[in-house]
Design a protein around this motif. Structure first.
Motif, PDB file in Angstrom:
ATOM      1  N   ASN A 145      10.332  23.740  -5.440  1.00  0.00           N
ATOM      2  CA  ASN A 145       9.375  24.083  -4.384  1.00  0.00           C
ATOM      3  C   ASN A 145      10.011  23.855  -3.015  1.00  0.00           C
ATOM      4  N   ASP A 146      10.649  22.728  -2.874  1.00  0.00           N
ATOM      5  CA  ASP A 146      11.255  22.336  -1.593  1.00  0.00           C
ATOM      6  C   ASP A 146      12.777  22.383  -1.692  1.00  0.00           C
ATOM      7  N   ASN A 147      13.433  23.563  -1.543  1.00  0.00           N
ATOM      8  CA  ASN A 147      12.850  24.677  -0.889  1.00  0.00           C
ATOM      9  C   ASN A 147      13.349  26.005  -1.451  1.00  0.00           C
ATOM     10  N   ALA A 148      13.532  26.053  -2.795  1.00  0.00           N
ATOM     11  CA  ALA A 148      13.875  27.359  -3.380  1.00  0.00           C
ATOM     12  C   ALA A 148      12.740  28.343  -3.110  1.00  0.00           C
ATOM     13  N   SER A 201      21.539  21.122   4.628  1.00  0.00           N
ATOM     14  CA  SER A 201      21.300  19.729   5.050  1.00  0.00           C
ATOM     15  C   SER A 201      20.060  19.510   5.910  1.00  0.00           C
ATOM     16  N   GLU A 202      18.998  20.198   5.589  1.00  0.00           N
ATOM     17  CA  GLU A 202      17.742  19.960   6.302  1.00  0.00           C
ATOM     18  C   GLU A 202      17.217  18.565   6.003  1.00  0.00           C
ATOM     19  N   GLU A 203      17.332  18.199   4.720  1.00  0.00           N
ATOM     20  CA  GLU A 203      16.749  16.926   4.285  1.00  0.00           C
ATOM     21  C   GLU A 203      17.463  15.716   4.878  1.00  0.00           C
ATOM     22  N   ARG A 204      18.615  15.938   5.462  1.00  0.00           N
ATOM     23  CA  ARG A 204      19.348  14.823   6.062  1.00  0.00           C
ATOM     24  C   ARG A 204      19.118  14.774   7.571  1.00  0.00           C
ATOM     25  N   PRO A 237       9.818  29.089   6.461  1.00  0.00           N
ATOM     26  CA  PRO A 237       8.990  28.750   5.303  1.00  0.00           C
ATOM     27  C   PRO A 237       9.556  27.561   4.515  1.00  0.00           C
ATOM     28  N   ASP A 238       8.700  26.620   4.234  1.00  0.00           N
ATOM     29  CA  ASP A 238       9.115  25.427   3.500  1.00  0.00           C
ATOM     30  C   ASP A 238       7.999  25.057   2.525  1.00  0.00           C
ATOM     31  N   MET A 239       8.329  24.975   1.264  1.00  0.00           N
ATOM     32  CA  MET A 239       7.355  24.623   0.223  1.00  0.00           C
ATOM     33  C   MET A 239       6.182  25.596   0.210  1.00  0.00           C
ATOM     34  N   ALA A 278      15.306  29.370   6.121  1.00  0.00           N
ATOM     35  CA  ALA A 278      14.751  28.468   5.109  1.00  0.00           C
ATOM     36  C   ALA A 278      15.870  27.537   4.669  1.00  0.00           C
ATOM     37  N   HIS A 279      15.566  26.256   4.522  1.00  0.00           N
ATOM     38  CA  HIS A 279      16.659  25.360   4.106  1.00  0.00           C
ATOM     39  C   HIS A 279      16.922  25.502   2.610  1.00  0.00           C
ATOM     40  N   HIS A 280      18.197  25.450   2.251  1.00  0.00           N
ATOM     41  CA  HIS A 280      18.554  25.674   0.851  1.00  0.00           C
ATOM     42  C   HIS A 280      19.022  24.392   0.167  1.00  0.00           C
TER      43      HIS A 280
HETATM   44 ZN   LIG Z   1      11.740  21.231   2.835  1.00  0.00          ZN
END
Ligand SMILES: [Zn+2]
Length: 308
Positions: free
Chosen positions: A203-206, A235-238, A264-266, A191-193
């Motif tokens: 939510n995205d993404n705790a 750094s998923e969002e990048r 799992p994401d959101m 899961a991206h942190h």
């Molecule tokens: Zn996400």
């Protein structure tokens, strides 16, 4: 970035307290330009800053006004808030017009995305250099600002910072298979942190990280015939940087051991009646992950099996 470091530490400490050996995997990421927006009462928001705008600790302090229909007639000395045009060329034109008219700063508001998702913060891409800050706000930042401006005059203080030599991190915990044979398969729960600039990432993404940590806790007490890896990706969002780096470091043999990857994401949306679990796959087809997720849902009696 500070917050990403804190989240990595939190996750690592939680996994260690559950009895896992934890590995940090660092990787370099590109520079970031972050704009800071401070209100009169000290409230601070972060936005993306254009590298071609003013990047400085020296605050630009002015009243913010909302510009509609690209009417930049009365913006002199003001910070302009404007909904960004549809294309990069459109918003470059808006910035040029605002600056031509004497704006002290420009905040481009993201618009609602094509799938109904709220636009997020961004770094405006400009071809010319300007001596004023030019920020990219999320859609909701713009809406909140407008709400406040309807109540009262709003003065903002803008500064921007260039962060370089950045590192991001994956946090990896491994649970070895009960009997370690050469061809023991591996299942990854990742899961991206990280989050986007200007958002707390609840939510995205705790939410996804929370699910991963809970499964790490539960699985600690079981013997499994597969190796389990719990990975918090940075750094998923990048651009999925953490996951890409992780895969790049694996040998072909290690890659071949991986049987399934759950990401799992959101998973804590506050939408009404959130009865659907959307499972995206790399090729858009059903696979072992969607099958086992559907089966688990059916066992719980909560979900119908997805149709494809
Ligand atoms: Zn996400």
């Amino acid at each position: 970035m500070e917050n990403e470091k804190k989240s990595a530490e939190y996750i690592a400490n939680t996994l260690k307290s559950l009895g896992y050996d934890v590995q940090y995997q660092y990787f370099p990421v590109a520079d970031q330009y972050i704009g800071s927006v401070v209100f009169g009462d000290g409230t601070k928001w972060e936005m993306g800053a254009s590298p071609a705008g003013k990047i400085s600790d020296a605050p630009v302090k002015a009243e913010v006004i909302y510009v509609e229909n690209n009417d930049f007639a009365n913006v002199e000395g003001k910070i302009v808030l404007v909904a960004r045009g549809g294309t990069v060329a459109d918003y470059r034109n808006q910035v040029a017009q605002a600056i031509e008219a004497g704006a002290a700063g420009v905040i481009l508001q993201s618009v609602v995305g094509s799938r109904g998702n709220y636009g997020q913060t961004f770094n405006p891409s400009l071809t010319e250099h300007y001596d004023i800050p030019v920020f990219g706000a999320s859609y909701i930042h713009g809406e909140w600002l407008k709400e406040q401006m309807e109540q009262e005059r709003v003065e903002l203080s803008l500064t921007a910072k260039h962060y370089s030599d950045l590192k991001s991190v994956n946090v990896i915990a491994t649970k070895e298979a009960k009997t370690k044979t050469k061809d023991a398969k591996e299942v990854i729960l990742g899961a991206h942190h990280d989050s986007v600039v200007g958002a707390p990432g609840a939510n995205d993404n705790a939410s996804g990280v929370g699910l991963m940590l809970e499964l790490a806790r539960v699985y600690k007490g079981y013997n499994t015939d597969k190796t389990l890896k719990f990975i918090a990706f940075g750094s998923e969002e990048r651009g999925l940087l953490g996951a890409r780096y992780y895969v790049d470091q694996l040998t072909q043999e290690q890659k071949d051991q991986i049987e399934a990857v759950f990401v799992p994401d959101m998973v804590a949306t506050n939408y009404d009646k959130a009865t659907n679990l959307y499972a995206l796959t790399p090729d858009g087809r059903q696979n072992i992950v969607t099958d086992s997720t559907g089966d688990a849902g059916a066992r719980l009696g909560q979900f119908g099996y997805p149709s494809w």
